[in-house]
Design an enzyme around this catalytic site. Structure first.
Site, short mmCIF file in Angstrom:
data_model
loop_
_atom_site.label_atom_id
_atom_site.label_comp_id
_atom_site.label_asym_id
_atom_site.label_seq_id
_atom_site.Cartn_x
_atom_site.Cartn_y
_atom_site.Cartn_z
N ASP A 1 0.85 -1.20 0.00
CA ASP A 1 0.00 0.00 0.00
C ASP A 1 0.88 1.24 0.00
OD1 ASP A 1 -2.17 -1.72 0.30
OD2 ASP A 1 -2.12 -1.58 2.50
N ASP B 1 -1.84 -0.58 14.02
CA ASP B 1 -2.02 0.12 12.75
C ASP B 1 -2.19 1.59 13.15
OD1 ASP B 1 -2.81 1.34 10.46
OD2 ASP B 1 -4.54 0.07 10.06
N GLU C 1 1.76 -1.92 10.91
CA GLU C 1 1.46 -1.99 9.47
C GLU C 1 2.52 -1.24 8.67
OE1 GLU C 1 -2.35 -0.39 8.26
OE2 GLU C 1 -2.01 -0.97 6.20
N GLU C 2 3.10 -0.23 9.26
CA GLU C 2 4.02 0.63 8.51
C GLU C 2 5.48 0.24 8.67
OE1 GLU C 2 2.45 2.23 6.45
OE2 GLU C 2 0.47 2.23 7.39
N LEU D 1 -2.64 4.35 11.58
CA LEU D 1 -3.66 5.17 10.92
C LEU D 1 -4.49 4.30 9.99
CD1 LEU D 1 -4.47 8.11 11.10
CD2 LEU D 1 -3.20 8.53 9.01
N ASP D 2 -5.62 3.88 10.50
CA ASP D 2 -6.52 3.04 9.72
C ASP D 2 -7.46 3.93 8.90
OD1 ASP D 2 -8.18 0.50 9.23
OD2 ASP D 2 -9.63 1.89 10.09
N GLU E 1 -5.26 -5.53 12.87
CA GLU E 1 -6.61 -5.07 12.50
C GLU E 1 -7.65 -6.09 13.00
OE1 GLU E 1 -5.97 -2.25 8.59
OE2 GLU E 1 -6.04 -4.40 8.21
N ASP F 1 0.67 8.34 7.58
CA ASP F 1 0.96 6.97 8.01
C ASP F 1 2.32 6.93 8.69
OD1 ASP F 1 -1.31 5.49 7.05
OD2 ASP F 1 -0.51 5.58 5.02
P1 AFP Z 1 -5.37 1.25 5.68
O1 AFP Z 1 -5.01 0.67 7.02
O2 AFP Z 1 -4.35 1.01 4.64
O3 AFP Z 1 -5.78 2.66 5.78
O4 AFP Z 1 -6.63 0.42 5.15
C1 AFP Z 1 -7.86 0.49 5.79
C2 AFP Z 1 -8.67 -0.74 5.50
O5 AFP Z 1 -7.85 -1.86 5.61
C3 AFP Z 1 -9.87 -0.90 6.43
O6 AFP Z 1 -9.93 0.03 7.42
C4 AFP Z 1 -11.07 -0.73 5.54
O7 AFP Z 1 -12.10 -1.58 5.90
C5 AFP Z 1 -10.53 -1.06 4.20
O8 AFP Z 1 -9.17 -0.72 4.20
C6 AFP Z 1 -11.24 -0.31 3.10
O9 AFP Z 1 -10.76 -0.83 1.93
P2 AFP Z 1 -11.43 -0.65 0.50
O10 AFP Z 1 -10.88 0.62 -0.06
O11 AFP Z 1 -10.98 -1.88 -0.22
O12 AFP Z 1 -12.91 -0.59 0.68
#
Ligand code: AFP
Length: 364
Positions: A66, A117, A95-96, A119-120, A285, A72
């Site tokens: 990603d 994580d 995650e990072e 920053l989710d 997560e 992040d």
């Molecule tokens: P990040 O941790 O990379 O910000 O991703 C967030 C996530 O894993 C989770 O929080 C969401 O449910 C999902 O991504 C959303 O993903 P889509 O863009 O595939 O819907």
């Protein structure tokens, strides 16, 4: 709701220090206070928005492939700085960060392991949407050699001693479980305290709300397609009631809504991902969120098994997740079992069954 008098520190002293849990041990409350300090600093950085100069890409990629946002990287650093110096942790995983981050030699090492994580939902940052931080605490296995490596983290989620998340929304909240229910604290910004506002949250067993990224439908397995289709059919279908759908693209925001009013969240197995593993990362997560949901009376499964029983194969491994209101998650689990036994019924559109929209009494 509470009367707004119990701070996070008092809650932890009462819960962990005065009545030590058999799973936790000394230092857990101090570690959680360090995590809360990181969260306060992240909350303050996020509040500055575009003025903080942290919008946009960092032009780097994490181990999951990603693209990393500047925030992040910044929020990861905040977590590391707040949590590594205190002699409470042995190592961290994020995650990072590609590999385990052992506590540097210049600091004392402690008995806990932190996976997070920072920053989710980072795709929401640049549009000023809701984001969060997620964390999971394990005890270092007895007798493990220093410094702790990957093996220390590769244990199923049911061994977690604490888990939580922060949601950075209109208010910042910290939602936490140390194994005695799930509780939420709201940040009183002017004072800097997290104050207990939601004690022993219970997820309603039933719901009429589901959350899934429907643009992936063509990649789902039949049991998930069946469930979602039946929800969409609403009261003219076999569920005989209408459902509503939400998707915020931040697991923290989805889980928070489910803890507050019920619902189901799904990031299921899909054919895009190798090994049909879904998108969400197990250690920082799926595991902490599943712990919080179970502690609030809900369920969390991969479709085939309890998420908290999955043994991680790697630090950043992914897992399918279906969590939330008990009766709906049980139903989705049953649909997986029926599919496995070849007992799926062929789908018939409710437009053509006895509750059809086209029947005279329905259209009258
Ligand atoms: P990040 O941790 O990379 O910000 O991703 C967030 C996530 O894993 C989770 O929080 C969401 O449910 C999902 O991504 C959303 O993903 P889509 O863009 O595939 O819907």
């Amino acid at each position: 709701m509470q009367d707004g008098r119990t701070t996070l520190s008092k809650f932890l002293i009462d819960t962990l220090d005065r009545r030590p849990s058999p799973h936790a041990g000394a230092g857990l409350s101090a570690l959680l206070i360090d995590v809360a300090a990181a969260i306060k600093q992240i909350s303050s950085a996020l509040t500055r928005g575009a003025l903080g100069g942290h919008y946009g890409s960092a032009q780097t990629f994490n181990t999951n492939g990603d693209e990393q946002k500047k925030l992040d990287v910044v929020t990861n650093e905040i977590f590391v700085q707040h949590c590594e110096w205190d002699g409470l942790l042995a190592a961290m995983v994020s995650e990072e960060m590609d590999d385990v981050h052992p506590v540097p030699d210049k600091y004392a090492r402690g008995d806990y392991l932190l996976a997070f994580d920072p920053l989710d939902g980072s795709s929401n940052i640049d549009v000023n949407g809701v984001v969060g931080s997620i964390f999971s605490v394990l005890r270092r296995p007895d007798g493990m050699a220093e410094p702790c490596g990957e093996a220390a983290f590769l244990r199923p989620g049911h061994v977690q001693v604490a888990a939580g998340y922060a949601i950075y929304g209109p208010s910042t909240m910290l939602v936490l479980s140390v194994g005695n229910g799930t509780h939420a604290f709201t940040l009183e910004r002017d004072v800097g305290n997290f104050v207990l506002t939601h004690t022993d949250i219970r997820i309603p067993d039933d719901t009429c709300e589901f959350a899934i990224n429907a643009s992936n439908e063509r990649f789902w397995e039949p049991p998930v397609r069946r469930y979602v289709q039946e929800c969409k059919d609403g009261r003219i279908g076999c569920r005989e009631r209408d459902f509503n759908m939400r998707w915020i693209a931040s697991m923290v925001a989805e889980v928070h809504r489910i803890l507050m009013r019920g619902g189901v969240f799904m990031y299921p197995r899909d054919f895009r991902t190798s090994g049909l593993e879904g998108r969400l990362r197990l250690l920082y997560e799926a595991n902490p969120m599943s712990f919080l949901v179970e502690q609030a009376g809900g369920l969390s499964i991969t479709g085939r098994e309890r998420v908290l029983d999955v043994v991680p194969r790697a630090l950043h491994c992914r897992v399918p997740v279906i969590l939330g209101s008990r009766n709906e998650v049980e139903r989705i689990g049953r649909y997986h079992r029926e599919h496995e036994r070849g007992e799926d019924k062929p789908y018939t559109s409710p437009l053509f069954n006895e509750r059809s929209l086209f029947l005279p009494e329905a259209s009258a």
